[in-house]
Design a protein around this motif. Sequence first.
Motif, PDB file in Angstrom:
ATOM      1  N   PRO A   1       0.822  -1.219   0.000  1.00  0.00           N
ATOM      2  CA  PRO A   1       0.000   0.000   0.000  1.00  0.00           C
ATOM      3  C   PRO A   1       0.856   1.270   0.000  1.00  0.00           C
ATOM      4  N   VAL A   2       0.326   2.307  -0.634  1.00  0.00           N
ATOM      5  CA  VAL A   2       1.035   3.581  -0.753  1.00  0.00           C
ATOM      6  C   VAL A   2       0.145   4.697  -0.209  1.00  0.00           C
ATOM      7  N   ASP A   3       0.735   5.613   0.551  1.00  0.00           N
ATOM      8  CA  ASP A   3       0.028   6.853   0.862  1.00  0.00           C
ATOM      9  C   ASP A   3       0.957   8.032   0.623  1.00  0.00           C
ATOM     10  N   PHE A   4       0.414   9.240   0.780  1.00  0.00           N
ATOM     11  CA  PHE A   4       1.165  10.455   0.470  1.00  0.00           C
ATOM     12  C   PHE A   4       1.076  11.415   1.648  1.00  0.00           C
ATOM     13  N   ARG A   5       2.229  11.906   2.109  1.00  0.00           N
ATOM     14  CA  ARG A   5       2.271  12.908   3.174  1.00  0.00           C
ATOM     15  C   ARG A   5       2.557  14.268   2.534  1.00  0.00           C
ATOM     16  N   LEU A   6       1.590  15.181   2.662  1.00  0.00           N
ATOM     17  CA  LEU A   6       1.758  16.543   2.181  1.00  0.00           C
ATOM     18  C   LEU A   6       1.853  17.472   3.381  1.00  0.00           C
ATOM     19  N   LEU A   7       2.952  18.191   3.461  1.00  0.00           N
ATOM     20  CA  LEU A   7       3.176  19.109   4.568  1.00  0.00           C
ATOM     21  C   LEU A   7       2.667  20.489   4.163  1.00  0.00           C
ATOM     22  N   CYS A   8       1.705  20.997   4.928  1.00  0.00           N
ATOM     23  CA  CYS A   8       1.076  22.282   4.613  1.00  0.00           C
ATOM     24  C   CYS A   8       1.451  23.308   5.675  1.00  0.00           C
ATOM     25  N   HIS A   9       1.824  24.497   5.218  1.00  0.00           N
ATOM     26  CA  HIS A   9       2.182  25.580   6.136  1.00  0.00           C
ATOM     27  C   HIS A   9       1.360  26.829   5.849  1.00  0.00           C
ATOM     28  N   ARG A  10       1.042  27.505   6.936  1.00  0.00           N
ATOM     29  CA  ARG A  10       0.242  28.721   6.835  1.00  0.00           C
ATOM     30  C   ARG A  10       1.139  29.892   6.429  1.00  0.00           C
ATOM     31  N   VAL A  11       0.646  30.693   5.515  1.00  0.00           N
ATOM     32  CA  VAL A  11       1.391  31.865   5.063  1.00  0.00           C
ATOM     33  C   VAL A  11       0.950  33.082   5.868  1.00  0.00           C
TER      34      VAL A  11
ATOM     35  N   LEU B   1      -4.648  21.242   0.964  1.00  0.00           N
ATOM     36  CA  LEU B   1      -4.814  22.651   1.330  1.00  0.00           C
ATOM     37  C   LEU B   1      -6.225  22.926   1.848  1.00  0.00           C
ATOM     38  N   GLU B   2      -7.231  22.308   1.210  1.00  0.00           N
ATOM     39  CA  GLU B   2      -8.606  22.464   1.709  1.00  0.00           C
ATOM     40  C   GLU B   2      -8.730  21.901   3.121  1.00  0.00           C
ATOM     41  N   SER B   3      -8.077  20.784   3.370  1.00  0.00           N
ATOM     42  CA  SER B   3      -8.101  20.174   4.709  1.00  0.00           C
ATOM     43  C   SER B   3      -7.478  21.107   5.737  1.00  0.00           C
ATOM     44  N   ALA B   4      -6.337  21.711   5.380  1.00  0.00           N
ATOM     45  CA  ALA B   4      -5.652  22.614   6.294  1.00  0.00           C
ATOM     46  C   ALA B   4      -6.519  23.830   6.612  1.00  0.00           C
ATOM     47  N   VAL B   5      -7.149  24.397   5.597  1.00  0.00           N
ATOM     48  CA  VAL B   5      -8.004  25.573   5.795  1.00  0.00           C
ATOM     49  C   VAL B   5      -9.161  25.240   6.731  1.00  0.00           C
ATOM     50  N   VAL B   6      -9.788  24.089   6.518  1.00  0.00           N
ATOM     51  CA  VAL B   6     -10.917  23.687   7.361  1.00  0.00           C
ATOM     52  C   VAL B   6     -10.481  23.520   8.818  1.00  0.00           C
ATOM     53  N   LEU B   7      -9.400  22.784   9.037  1.00  0.00           N
ATOM     54  CA  LEU B   7      -8.967  22.537  10.414  1.00  0.00           C
ATOM     55  C   LEU B   7      -8.538  23.824  11.111  1.00  0.00           C
ATOM     56  N   ALA B   8      -7.852  24.699  10.379  1.00  0.00           N
ATOM     57  CA  ALA B   8      -7.400  25.959  10.980  1.00  0.00           C
ATOM     58  C   ALA B   8      -8.579  26.844  11.368  1.00  0.00           C
ATOM     59  N   SER B   9      -9.637  26.815  10.565  1.00  0.00           N
ATOM     60  CA  SER B   9     -10.787  27.676  10.834  1.00  0.00           C
ATOM     61  C   SER B   9     -11.738  27.074  11.873  1.00  0.00           C
TER      62      SER B   9
END
Length: 358
Positions: free
Chosen positions: A220-230, A288-296
Motif C-alpha cells: 500500500p502507498v500513501d502520500f504525506r503533504l506538509l502544509c504551512h500557513r502563510v 490545502l482544503e483540509s488545512a483551511v478547514v482545520l485551521a478555521s
Amino acid sequence: MSKQRTMAVLTEIHETSERAAFGSIHHFCEELAAYARKRGLLFYVSSPALYLEGVGYQWTESGWSKRDVPPADVVYNRLHSRKLERSPLFAELLARLAEENGMIFNHRFLHKWEVHCHFERHEYLHPHLPKTALWSGQHTLEAFLGAFPSVFLKPIYGSQGRGIFCLQHSDDGICLRHSTSASTAVYRSMDALASALRQQIRTPMIIQQGLELRTLDGRPVDFRLLCHRVRHNDWRVTSAVARIAPPGQFVANLARGGELMAVNDVLRKWCTRADAFQQKQLLKEIALESAVVLASESEGLYGEFGVDLAIDIHGQPWIIEVNTKPSKQTNMAASCQSVRPSAKAIIDYSLTLMEEKE
C-alpha cells in the motif's frame, strides 16, 4: 530602541552534563535557528518548565548554549506529549503567555475523531472521507463489516501507525491483523472477534471504512503533504512525499518501516505524465482544503499540518488522517539542503504573526 523580535520552540528537552537534545526535531531546530538569524530573530528552544524560569537554549558556533532568555513574541508548540499539554504546567505557561501578550501556534494535538467531525461539516470534502464512526463495541463492528470488505480500528490519540487493527473478510472467517505484529488471527464468529478486541482495546478508537488502495509491488502507498500557513487563512504545500508500506504490512508510516519515494515517481508508475500531473495537483488541492478547514474550525492557532492522503484502485483520492505535529524526517531532500522550505515557512509565519500584532 525597539525590542528585538523573539521566537521560541517549545518541546521536551533531554539534558545531560554534555549536551541538550530535542528528540526527533533536534536537527530541525538547528535549521530554524539558522534561518531565524538570517531574518533577524532572537531564537531559542525551551521546555514548559524552563520557559517559566526564563531559560532556553540558543544556537551558537559551539552548539546549543543554555541561557537566560526574554519572553517570546511567538511560541511554536512542538511538545510530543498529550499528557504534558493537558498538565497544570502547560496551563500556567499559557497564562504567562497571555499576560505577556505572547502568541502560540500548533495550539494542541487534535485527535482523529475531532478532525473527522470538523471535516464532516464541509460537504465538498465528503467524497474524500472514508466512512468513520466512534468505536462502541460489537454493534458498530457488525455494521461496518456488513457494509465493507475490510475496516480499520484506530486509536483516536494514536500516531506513527501504532495500535491500528485491520479486519478483513476471508473464506475462513474474519482476519484480524495489528500494525505492530506480523501475525494474523482468524475468527469464525462476530462474538469471538468482538471478545478478542475487547481484551486488546484500552483507549478510545474510531472504526473506519477500509479502502482498496493503489499499491507498488503489492505494498500500500500513501502520500504525506506538509502544509504551512502563510498568513490569515492562506496555506501552501511545502513538501510532498510518497510512503510505501513494508512487505506484508498495511501501514506506510516511516516509524513502522515505510519507504520514501518521490510523488512523481510513484504516480508515473500508475498513469501517464499528464494524468500524474493532474493527480498530484488534486492531492495538493485536497491537502490545502483540509488545512483551511482545520485551521478555521479548531480553537487556537495552527501553522502547519501533515495531511496523509491515498488513492484507491479507481483513482479516487482519500483523506487518511491529519497530523498536527508532523514529522520532520520525511523530506527526501533534507540531506542536500541546509534549511528546508518547511523550516523557512515556520519562521516566516512567526514573523507574520508578530507583524500583525504590531
